[in-house]
Each structure stands twice: as structure tokens, then as C-alpha cells.
Design an enzyme around this catalytic site. Structure first.
Site: not given
Ligand code: ADP
Length: 334
Positions: A64-65, A109, A158, A217
Site C-alpha cells: 500500500k505504501t 495510513d 487493513t 515485506r
Molecule cells: P504496506 O504499506 O501494505 O504495509 P509496503 O508498501 O510498506 O506495505 O511494502 C513492504 C515492502 O514490500 C516494501 O518496502 C517493498 O520492498 C516490498 N513490496 C511491496 N509490494 C511490492 C511489489 N508489488 N513489488 C515489489 N516489492 C514490493
């Protein structure tokens, strides 16, 4: 998220930033989402307007981030990050709104944690880029409309089910992120191994991918651990034997589940006889927070169908008994 002691946990692993894709083309998987965002980007560029407000939902660590930061890189606009949990009062959110530059992105977030008053305060922002501020009190109180620059709010949650309908409706795009398959995770592992300047054999990348709970992650965190293990215990190359030993040492099983995941299933099966039982009772018995169970533990177990949700509570499936090597009791006659 809070851990058992109530301490806030760091949301992202240290060093996540280094591994985060920078451009849309570097995003692995989530093809349909990426394609819709690419259309939105191209329309925003052609019309010279900000992106529409976008809501991302899905379990932690799925990107998401990452999507929000990729959109900001693609447009070359400012990105401000905040979290619903830290915006208690209208005045907490005010600076983010009044300082937002034209076309910029405000990433909120855990947007399901916004208090109702703050949520209502941002409705006019999302609709026509203004805030209504009440000045004075009682008879002399008056409302002034403060115009804002046109910018984009990207919300992440989430728990999309906890969002109120009016807030949800104010997002023009709703994107749900799903768990990744092992092919996609193996690609992410190969790309990130190169970024970390480490060598991983194809079978080891596959092993790591299939033991990462469908979550980038987690794949990144496990890759770092296996890399350290390879350096400490061998010549630094990650081969299949090294990957297996390192993951076994962390008690990560063939499904990628860790001790906490197995404890959840064991509690459900041993203490609650396989269910149905309420999630609150499970959390209390395991002495971990309800949020951790709901956000981090359950989504993957539900997805893999080790657990099902019924109106009377959680129930362990035959797959859960099999995975733990336990014998499933015969159903009681009616
Ligand atoms: P969320 O915000 O959903 O909790 P993040 O965007 O922080 O998750 O993702 C965590 C890590 O996973 C990122 O820092 C990145 O390295 C990796 N990641 C997430 N989605 C992808 C993707 N589609 N392709 C490659 N790496 C990804």
C-alpha cells in the site's frame, strides 16, 4: 500496531526503503491494480490535474505504501505521510491540509483509525478542496471556508470494513491488494538479492518465496535473515540447503507460518476444540492484541483456508489439523 506490552511497533522493517520499488514498472505482481493506476496517472498528466483520491486496502506488507510512493515518484510531486492513529483532533490534520501543494499526495495510513470528527472535517476537503473552520463561540461563532490547493488523498487500511460509508464513497478509486503467489515473490527476492548484493540460486529463491506467507515485506525480512545466515555459516551464497536451514532455525514451516501462526491454530484446536469461537477469546487466551490477530495473523490463515469465519466464530479446517499433524475428531452425531 501494538505488541503485547502495548508498545507501538515499527510499521516497516528497517531498510524497507532501500528495497522499495521506485517506479510503476518496477512493481511486481498486482497487475490489474498497476494497470488501473497507470491509466489514472496518464489521465492526470494529460489533464494536468491531481490524481483522484485512492483507497488501498489489504493486509500489512502487501504494497500500500509502496504504491503511494511510486505514484508520487511518477508524478514528481510532493508526498506527505501521516497515520490515522496520530490524527486525534481536527487541528492535528489541519497543517497537512493547508500546507499541501498543488497536485501533491497526502498518504494517510491506517485511515480506519481516524476519529469521526476528523473524518467529517476532511469530507469537504475531498469534495471541493476546502475546510470549514468555526471561529468564535456561541452567538458570535461563524464558519469560514478556507480554500485549499487541489491535492490527492491516498488512504491505506487493513480493515476496509471499519471505514464509514461516507468516507469510503469519497475515494474515487478503491484498490484491494491480494497476497502474492510464489512466482511473484521469487521475482521480488531475485531483484532484492541483487540490491543487497547477494547471490541466491533459483531453487533457494523459490524456497524463500513459498515460505513467505504471500507477503513481500516478509519475503524481504526472510531474505535478509537467510543472507546473514549464509555469510555467518557458509561462503555467503544462498543455496537451497542454506535457505532451508536458516528458515528452519527461525521455526518457519513449509507453509511459511511462524510460531505465532501455529500457536493460533493450536489454541483454536486444543483449547477451543476447533471452534467455533470468537476472535476475542482467542486473543485473550493467546495474550496477544486483537489487532495483531486480525491484521497480521488471520488474513493469511483465512486465505489459505486453515481457518474459516462462521456466524458463530472461527473454525479450524481439516487442512489445519493436517498441517499440524493432528487427528481431526469425528463430527458429533446430531
Ligand atoms: P504496506 O504499506 O501494505 O504495509 P509496503 O508498501 O510498506 O506495505 O511494502 C513492504 C515492502 O514490500 C516494501 O518496502 C517493498 O520492498 C516490498 N513490496 C511491496 N509490494 C511490492 C511489489 N508489488 N513489488 C515489489 N516489492 C514490493
Amino acid at each position: 500496531p501494538q505488541n503485547d506490552e502495548g508498545e507501538p511497533q515499527p510499521k516497516a522493517e528497517a531498510g524497507d526503503e532501500k528495497l522499495r520499488p521506485q517506479r510503476l514498472g518496477e512493481i511486481v505482481g498486482q497487475r490489474a491494480v498497476a494497470e488501473r493506476l497507470s491509466i489514472a496517472l496518464s489521465a492526470a498528466r494529460k489533464r494536468n490535474e491531481p490524481l483522484p483520491h485512492i483507497l488501498f486496502d489489504g493486509p500489512p506488507g502487501l504494497g500500500k505504501t509502496t504504491f503511494a510512493s511510486v505514484l508520487h515518484n511518477e508524478l514528481g510531486v510532493e508526498l506527505n505521510l501521516t497515520s490515522g492513529a496520530s490524527l486525534d483532533k481536527k487541528m492535528d490534520v489541519m497543517p497537512y491540509l493547508t500546507n499541501a501543494s498543488e497536485g501533491s499526495i497526502l498518504f494517510i495510513d491506517e485511515i480506519h483509525r481516524l476519529p469521526r470528527a476528523v473524518e467529517e472535517f476532511i469530507y469537504p476537503v475531498m469534495e471541493d478542496f476546502r475546510v470549514d473552520v468555526v471561529l468564535g463561540e456561541g452567538m458570535s461563532a461563524r464558519t469560514i471556508n478556507l480554500p485549499l490547493k487541489k491535492f490527492t488523498i491516498i488512504g491505506a487500511t487493513t480493515r476496509s470494513g471499519m471505514l464509514s460509508a461516507p468516507l469510503r464513497e469519497r475515494f474515487h478509486m478503491h484498490e484491494h491488494l491480494e497476497f502474492y503467489d510464489a512466482d511473484d515473490l521469487a521475482r521480488i527476492i531475485n531483484i532484492n538479492a541483487a540490491k543487497l548484493r547477494t547471490t541466491v540460486t533459483p531453487d533457494a529463491a523459490w524456497e524463500l518465496a513459498s515460505r513467505s506467507r504471500g507477503t513481500p515485506r516478509i519475503a524481504n525480512a526472510r531474505l535478509r535473515w537467510v543472507r546473514d545466515y549464509a555469510v555467518a555459516c557458509a561462503d555467503g551464497e544462498i543455496n537451497l540447503a542454506i535457505a532451508r536451514d536458516a528458515l528452519d532455525m527461525q521455526e518457519i514451516d513449509s507453509e511459511g507460518m511462524d510460531k505465532q501462526d501455529r500457536r493460533y491454530l493450536e489454541t483454536l484446536i486444543r483449547v477451543f476444540k476447533g471452534g467455533p469461537t470468537g476472535v476475542e477469546a482467542l486473543a485473550a487466551t493467546m495474550t496477544i492484541s486483537l489487532d495483531t490477530i486480525r491484521d497480521e495473523v488471520e488474513p493469511f490463515l483465512l486465505r489459505r483456508e486453515f481457518v474459516v469465519r462462521t456466524p458463530r466464530g472461527r473454525v479450524a479446517t481439516s487442512a489445519a489439523y493436517r498441517h499440524l499433524g493432528l487427528v481431526e475428531p469425528e463430527p458429533e452425531p446430531d
